[in-house]
Design a protein around this motif. Structure first.
Motif, PDB file in Angstrom:
ATOM      1  N   ASN A  26     -30.164  69.119  -8.836  1.00  0.00           N
ATOM      2  CA  ASN A  26     -30.624  69.104  -7.449  1.00  0.00           C
ATOM      3  C   ASN A  26     -31.463  70.334  -7.129  1.00  0.00           C
ATOM      4  O   ASN A  26     -32.484  70.242  -6.448  1.00  0.00           O
ATOM      5  CB  ASN A  26     -29.447  69.035  -6.482  1.00  0.00           C
ATOM      6  N   SER A  27     -31.044  71.495  -7.594  1.00  0.00           N
ATOM      7  CA  SER A  27     -31.774  72.717  -7.259  1.00  0.00           C
ATOM      8  C   SER A  27     -33.172  72.709  -7.868  1.00  0.00           C
ATOM      9  O   SER A  27     -34.124  73.174  -7.251  1.00  0.00           O
ATOM     10  CB  SER A  27     -30.990  73.961  -7.694  1.00  0.00           C
ATOM     11  N   VAL A  28     -33.304  72.158  -9.072  1.00  0.00           N
ATOM     12  CA  VAL A  28     -34.622  72.055  -9.696  1.00  0.00           C
ATOM     13  C   VAL A  28     -35.482  71.058  -8.935  1.00  0.00           C
ATOM     14  O   VAL A  28     -36.646  71.307  -8.629  1.00  0.00           O
ATOM     15  CB  VAL A  28     -34.493  71.651 -11.184  1.00  0.00           C
ATOM     16  N   TYR A  29     -34.891  69.923  -8.591  1.00  0.00           N
ATOM     17  CA  TYR A  29     -35.625  68.854  -7.906  1.00  0.00           C
ATOM     18  C   TYR A  29     -36.016  69.253  -6.485  1.00  0.00           C
ATOM     19  O   TYR A  29     -37.055  68.844  -5.982  1.00  0.00           O
ATOM     20  CB  TYR A  29     -34.747  67.599  -7.874  1.00  0.00           C
ATOM     21  N   ASN A  30     -35.209  70.040  -5.846  1.00  0.00           N
ATOM     22  CA  ASN A  30     -35.391  70.346  -4.428  1.00  0.00           C
ATOM     23  C   ASN A  30     -36.008  71.717  -4.172  1.00  0.00           C
ATOM     24  O   ASN A  30     -35.780  72.315  -3.132  1.00  0.00           O
ATOM     25  CB  ASN A  30     -34.049  70.277  -3.709  1.00  0.00           C
ATOM     26  N   GLU A  31     -36.782  72.223  -5.121  1.00  0.00           N
ATOM     27  CA  GLU A  31     -37.357  73.557  -4.973  1.00  0.00           C
ATOM     28  C   GLU A  31     -38.209  73.695  -3.720  1.00  0.00           C
ATOM     29  O   GLU A  31     -38.261  74.740  -3.119  1.00  0.00           O
ATOM     30  CB  GLU A  31     -38.219  73.895  -6.186  1.00  0.00           C
ATOM     31  N   GLN A  32     -38.890  72.650  -3.322  1.00  0.00           N
ATOM     32  CA  GLN A  32     -39.806  72.743  -2.192  1.00  0.00           C
ATOM     33  C   GLN A  32     -39.068  72.429  -0.888  1.00  0.00           C
ATOM     34  O   GLN A  32     -38.674  71.291  -0.652  1.00  0.00           O
ATOM     35  CB  GLN A  32     -40.973  71.775  -2.380  1.00  0.00           C
ATOM     36  N   PRO A  33     -38.886  73.418  -0.031  1.00  0.00           N
ATOM     37  CA  PRO A  33     -38.133  73.195   1.210  1.00  0.00           C
ATOM     38  C   PRO A  33     -38.839  72.266   2.194  1.00  0.00           C
ATOM     39  O   PRO A  33     -38.244  71.840   3.167  1.00  0.00           O
ATOM     40  CB  PRO A  33     -37.963  74.598   1.797  1.00  0.00           C
ATOM     41  N   THR A  34     -40.100  71.923   1.940  1.00  0.00           N
ATOM     42  CA  THR A  34     -40.798  71.010   2.839  1.00  0.00           C
ATOM     43  C   THR A  34     -40.516  69.548   2.533  1.00  0.00           C
ATOM     44  O   THR A  34     -40.934  68.673   3.288  1.00  0.00           O
ATOM     45  CB  THR A  34     -42.324  71.240   2.758  1.00  0.00           C
ATOM     46  N   ARG A  35     -39.819  69.270   1.452  1.00  0.00           N
ATOM     47  CA  ARG A  35     -39.482  67.875   1.130  1.00  0.00           C
ATOM     48  C   ARG A  35     -38.520  67.338   2.172  1.00  0.00           C
ATOM     49  O   ARG A  35     -37.463  67.905   2.405  1.00  0.00           O
ATOM     50  CB  ARG A  35     -38.850  67.786  -0.247  1.00  0.00           C
ATOM     51  N   LYS A  36     -38.882  66.232   2.788  1.00  0.00           N
ATOM     52  CA  LYS A  36     -38.044  65.615   3.819  1.00  0.00           C
ATOM     53  C   LYS A  36     -37.433  64.320   3.283  1.00  0.00           C
ATOM     54  O   LYS A  36     -38.048  63.613   2.486  1.00  0.00           O
ATOM     55  CB  LYS A  36     -38.870  65.274   5.061  1.00  0.00           C
ATOM     56  N   ILE A  37     -36.246  64.012   3.745  1.00  0.00           N
ATOM     57  CA  ILE A  37     -35.582  62.777   3.365  1.00  0.00           C
ATOM     58  C   ILE A  37     -36.102  61.661   4.257  1.00  0.00           C
ATOM     59  O   ILE A  37     -36.037  61.756   5.481  1.00  0.00           O
ATOM     60  CB  ILE A  37     -34.053  62.920   3.486  1.00  0.00           C
ATOM     61  N   THR A  38     -36.627  60.627   3.624  1.00  0.00           N
ATOM     62  CA  THR A  38     -37.162  59.475   4.339  1.00  0.00           C
ATOM     63  C   THR A  38     -36.328  58.238   3.992  1.00  0.00           C
ATOM     64  O   THR A  38     -35.575  58.249   3.008  1.00  0.00           O
ATOM     65  CB  THR A  38     -38.618  59.204   3.944  1.00  0.00           C
ATOM     66  N   GLN A  39     -36.494  57.182   4.775  1.00  0.00           N
ATOM     67  CA  GLN A  39     -35.782  55.935   4.475  1.00  0.00           C
ATOM     68  C   GLN A  39     -36.213  55.385   3.122  1.00  0.00           C
ATOM     69  O   GLN A  39     -35.386  54.861   2.366  1.00  0.00           O
ATOM     70  CB  GLN A  39     -36.025  54.898   5.570  1.00  0.00           C
ATOM     71  N   GLU A  40     -37.485  55.540   2.797  1.00  0.00           N
ATOM     72  CA  GLU A  40     -37.976  55.069   1.502  1.00  0.00           C
ATOM     73  C   GLU A  40     -37.291  55.815   0.359  1.00  0.00           C
ATOM     74  O   GLU A  40     -36.930  55.228  -0.658  1.00  0.00           O
ATOM     75  CB  GLU A  40     -39.503  55.238   1.401  1.00  0.00           C
ATOM     76  N   PHE A  41     -37.136  57.139   0.523  1.00  0.00           N
ATOM     77  CA  PHE A  41     -36.440  57.927  -0.489  1.00  0.00           C
ATOM     78  C   PHE A  41     -35.000  57.460  -0.632  1.00  0.00           C
ATOM     79  O   PHE A  41     -34.489  57.293  -1.748  1.00  0.00           O
ATOM     80  CB  PHE A  41     -36.483  59.421  -0.138  1.00  0.00           C
ATOM     81  N   ILE A  42     -34.319  57.243   0.496  1.00  0.00           N
ATOM     82  CA  ILE A  42     -32.917  56.802   0.460  1.00  0.00           C
ATOM     83  C   ILE A  42     -32.799  55.484  -0.290  1.00  0.00           C
ATOM     84  O   ILE A  42     -31.963  55.338  -1.191  1.00  0.00           O
ATOM     85  CB  ILE A  42     -32.341  56.682   1.885  1.00  0.00           C
ATOM     86  N   ASP A  43     -33.643  54.523   0.065  1.00  0.00           N
ATOM     87  CA  ASP A  43     -33.589  53.213  -0.590  1.00  0.00           C
ATOM     88  C   ASP A  43     -33.821  53.333  -2.092  1.00  0.00           C
ATOM     89  O   ASP A  43     -33.107  52.713  -2.893  1.00  0.00           O
ATOM     90  CB  ASP A  43     -34.608  52.267   0.032  1.00  0.00           C
ATOM     91  N   ALA A  44     -34.808  54.127  -2.474  1.00  0.00           N
ATOM     92  CA  ALA A  44     -35.142  54.269  -3.895  1.00  0.00           C
ATOM     93  C   ALA A  44     -34.041  54.980  -4.673  1.00  0.00           C
ATOM     94  O   ALA A  44     -33.653  54.537  -5.759  1.00  0.00           O
ATOM     95  CB  ALA A  44     -36.464  55.015  -4.052  1.00  0.00           C
ATOM     96  N   THR A  45     -33.536  56.074  -4.137  1.00  0.00           N
ATOM     97  CA  THR A  45     -32.545  56.851  -4.888  1.00  0.00           C
ATOM     98  C   THR A  45     -31.210  56.119  -4.985  1.00  0.00           C
ATOM     99  O   THR A  45     -30.549  56.162  -6.023  1.00  0.00           O
ATOM    100  CB  THR A  45     -32.387  58.271  -4.296  1.00  0.00           C
ATOM    101  N   VAL A  46     -30.817  55.421  -3.922  1.00  0.00           N
ATOM    102  CA  VAL A  46     -29.571  54.658  -3.988  1.00  0.00           C
ATOM    103  C   VAL A  46     -29.724  53.483  -4.942  1.00  0.00           C
ATOM    104  O   VAL A  46     -28.813  53.179  -5.710  1.00  0.00           O
ATOM    105  CB  VAL A  46     -29.130  54.209  -2.578  1.00  0.00           C
TER     106      VAL A  46
END
Length: 100
Positions: A26-46
């Motif tokens: 998670n820390s590697v993936y989330n390095e950029q603090p501007t990344r926002k969680i979107t519904q599209e992201f939720i659907d894809a990751t789940v």
């Protein structure tokens, strides 16, 4: 089972190691603090998480369902804010405040 993984963890130590591996990813993936969680992201990751289980049409009562719930609660927040939420959740699990 281990939180955040597909395997079973026979001991708390193994569950902690599994959670630490997830935290590192998670820390590697989330390095950029501007990344926002979107519904599209939720659907894809789940969907990606449920795929090895045949898509899990009913996520209720599963770790994947809990993951979706936490993501939905973090909709519009940054990935780093979500990571903080997950860290608190893991700590509560470890100290016995939450039962898996």
């Amino acid at each position: 089972s281990c939180f955040g993984s597909y395997g079973a963890c026979p001991t708390k130590a193994e569950a902690r190691r599994s959670a630490a591996r997830i935290a590192l990813m998670n820390s590697v993936y989330n390095e950029q603090p501007t990344r926002k969680i979107t519904q599209e992201f939720i659907d894809a990751t789940v969907s990606d998480a449920a795929n090895p289980y045949g898509g899990l049409r009913n996520e209720a009562g599963t770790g994947i369902g809990a993951y979706r719930f936490m993501l939905v609660q973090s909709l519009g927040k940054t990935m780093l804010e979500f990571q903080e939420l997950m860290t608190v959740f893991q700590l509560l699990c470890w100290n016995g405040s939450l039962k898996a």
